[in-house]
Design a protein around this motif. Structure first.
Motif, short mmCIF file in Angstrom:
data_model
loop_
_atom_site.label_atom_id
_atom_site.label_comp_id
_atom_site.label_asym_id
_atom_site.label_seq_id
_atom_site.Cartn_x
_atom_site.Cartn_y
_atom_site.Cartn_z
N SER A 267 0.99 -1.18 0.11
CA SER A 267 -0.09 0.03 0.15
C SER A 267 0.88 1.12 0.06
N GLN A 268 2.01 1.24 0.74
CA GLN A 268 2.84 2.37 0.87
C GLN A 268 3.47 2.60 -0.65
N VAL A 269 3.77 1.61 -1.30
CA VAL A 269 4.52 1.65 -2.63
C VAL A 269 3.31 2.27 -3.51
N LEU A 270 2.31 1.75 -3.63
CA LEU A 270 1.23 2.14 -4.60
C LEU A 270 0.73 3.51 -4.40
N LEU A 271 0.49 3.82 -2.95
CA LEU A 271 -0.16 5.16 -2.79
C LEU A 271 1.08 6.12 -3.26
N ARG A 272 2.24 5.93 -2.59
CA ARG A 272 3.18 6.98 -2.75
C ARG A 272 3.51 7.16 -4.34
N THR A 273 3.64 6.00 -5.04
CA THR A 273 4.25 6.29 -6.37
C THR A 273 2.97 6.77 -7.26
N ILE A 274 1.47 6.53 -6.70
CA ILE A 274 0.52 7.40 -7.60
C ILE A 274 0.41 8.76 -7.10
N LEU A 275 0.61 9.22 -5.92
CA LEU A 275 0.85 10.48 -5.50
C LEU A 275 1.84 11.19 -6.11
N ASP A 276 3.15 10.60 -6.08
CA ASP A 276 4.17 11.25 -6.70
C ASP A 276 4.15 11.64 -8.11
N LEU A 277 3.59 10.54 -8.81
CA LEU A 277 3.58 10.89 -10.49
C LEU A 277 2.35 11.51 -10.57
N THR A 278 1.17 11.63 -9.66
CA THR A 278 0.36 12.52 -10.25
C THR A 278 0.70 14.02 -9.95
N VAL A 279 1.40 14.30 -8.95
CA VAL A 279 1.95 15.66 -8.85
C VAL A 279 2.97 16.09 -9.84
N PHE A 280 3.75 14.92 -10.44
CA PHE A 280 4.70 15.31 -11.23
C PHE A 280 3.95 15.52 -12.60
N PHE A 281 2.95 14.95 -13.21
CA PHE A 281 2.24 15.28 -14.56
C PHE A 281 1.67 16.61 -14.44
N ILE A 282 1.09 17.02 -12.99
CA ILE A 282 0.41 18.15 -12.89
C ILE A 282 1.68 19.50 -13.00
N VAL A 283 2.71 19.32 -12.49
CA VAL A 283 3.67 20.08 -12.39
C VAL A 283 4.37 20.31 -13.84
N MET A 284 4.41 19.32 -14.84
CA MET A 284 5.01 19.29 -15.92
C MET A 284 3.84 20.00 -16.96
N ALA A 285 2.64 19.75 -16.60
CA ALA A 285 1.54 20.36 -17.47
C ALA A 285 1.54 22.07 -17.20
N ILE A 286 1.76 22.35 -16.05
CA ILE A 286 1.73 23.78 -15.72
C ILE A 286 3.02 24.47 -16.27
N MET A 287 4.27 23.63 -16.22
CA MET A 287 5.56 24.17 -16.87
C MET A 287 5.39 24.21 -18.23
N LYS A 288 4.64 23.18 -18.93
CA LYS A 288 4.65 23.31 -20.23
C LYS A 288 3.65 24.39 -20.81
N LEU A 289 2.52 24.78 -19.91
CA LEU A 289 1.41 25.87 -20.19
C LEU A 289 2.26 27.19 -20.08
N ARG A 290 3.01 27.50 -19.08
CA ARG A 290 4.00 28.60 -18.97
C ARG A 290 4.76 28.76 -20.11
N GLN A 291 5.58 27.85 -20.46
CA GLN A 291 6.26 28.09 -21.70
C GLN A 291 5.41 28.39 -23.00
N LYS A 292 4.44 27.91 -22.96
CA LYS A 292 3.59 28.20 -24.23
C LYS A 292 3.03 29.45 -24.12
N ILE A 293 2.71 30.18 -22.92
CA ILE A 293 2.17 31.55 -22.70
C ILE A 293 3.24 32.47 -23.01
N SER A 294 4.44 32.02 -22.51
CA SER A 294 5.75 32.87 -22.85
C SER A 294 6.11 33.13 -24.41
#
Length: 323
Positions: A292-319
């Motif tokens: 459960s620790q592996v599953l939940l922490r991996t899902i959490l970290d990867l979810t936040v990762f994709f959100i952060v990368m999406a924000i970074m990509k959006l900022r790049q497009k706006i720039s």
């Protein structure tokens, strides 16, 4: 000049960073399997991909660049983790500052010195000092055999210090081992190991050696200065890295698995998310099952990762639009 990325290097780094997240929640044989190669792989690949520094000017520029990218960034991550902890568990400001200074001074979690706020960014401190040591020796010494002897001697000092439970500030003892791994990577590049006629035999021997070490319960753990049987586990890390380099090349042949290399291009982002996900500070103790620790922490970290990368990509497009 933009440095061209090597696809299998990105894939190997992706495998290692994902294993890092998983490995922190495991114990026993599964943990040994991951720790036998995952962090040394980063140092070995650094030596493989880095341009060799041969002048003092190049050395000075490299130190300045890595200081900004690694040392200052690692210190910022320590500060942020301290702030996370303080928000959830406020303590007097003098205690807060003392804990913060101790974390940055030691550059690693060391329970004997009551340092628990560095998290995974010990790796960045070790990388900064390891690269400084590696580049410095390469500037002064031009013979790779002599370099190897110096780096091996440094790693031996780190091993002896670990046996005496003597830790150096700023993970300088781990940096000595990191520099030795970087030299290994440089030797692999110089030997063009992936173009050797007898590459299959080399990989077969590496695989057998790695598996034999694992069956004996042997693996190193750089973060806590654990180097059982010293050279045996150093070579185990090299053997495991060679095997995973080959596996990474196979993963690139499949359209589905080749997408994993995306994580290898952004390992620093994932490292920071893992560092700051509040797991060690708050919610990790709520879960008892390793799976459960592996599953939940991996899902959490990867979810936040994709959100952060999406924000970074959006900022790049706006720039780009604003330009």
């Amino acid at each position: 000049m933009v440095k061209k990325r090597i696809e299998w290097v990105d894939m190997a780094k992706a495998v290692a960073i994902l294993f890092m997240i998983i490995g922190h929640e495991l114990s026993g044989e599964a943990r040994n399997f991951i720790f036998s190669f995952h962090m040394p792989l980063f140092f070995i690949l650094s030596g493989y991909t880095s341009r060799k520094i041969t002048s003092f000017e190049g050395f000075k520029n490299n130190v300045a660049k890595n200081f900004r990218r690694m040392w200052l960034f690692a210190s910022l991550m320590v500060i942020l983790m301290n702030l996370e902890s303080w928000v959830l568990n406020p303590i007097p400001m003098d205690e807060f500052l003392l804990h913060l200074v101790k974390g940055i001074f030691w550059g690693a979690n060391i329970l004997k010195y009551d340092v628990t706020n560095v998290g995974v960014v010990w790796f960045l401190y070790a990388f900064f000092w390891g690269k400084l040591i590696y580049d410095g020796v390469c500037v002064l010494i031009k013979d790779w055999h002599i370099e190897g002897g110096i780096f091996l001697f440094g790693a031996a000092i780190a091993y002896l210090l670990a046996r005496k439970e003597l830790w150096l500030p700023q993970t300088l003892d781990i940096a000595l081992v990191a520099a030795f791994f970087m030299w290994m990577g440089a030797v692999l590049k110089q030997a063009k190991f992936d173009e050797m006629k007898h590459e299959k035999w080399l990989l077969s021997l590496a695989f057998i050696y790695w598996i034999v070490c694992l069956t004996q319960g042997l693996s190193l753990d750089l973060s806590v200065r654990s180097y059982p049987k010293f050279l045996v586990t150093m070579l185990e890390a090299l053997a495991g890295t060679l095997v995973w380099i080959k596996i990474s090349k196979y993963l690139l042949l499949n359209q589905l698995t080749q997408k994993l290399s995306y994580f290898g291009k952004h390992t620093m982002v994932l490292l920071c998310i893992h560092h700051l996900d509040f797991y060690w500070i708050k919610w990790g103790g709520w879960i008892q099952s390793e799976f459960s620790q592996v599953l939940l922490r991996t899902i959490l970290d990867l979810t936040v990762f994709f959100i952060v990368m999406a924000i970074m990509k959006l900022r790049q497009k706006i720039s780009m639009i604003s330009l």
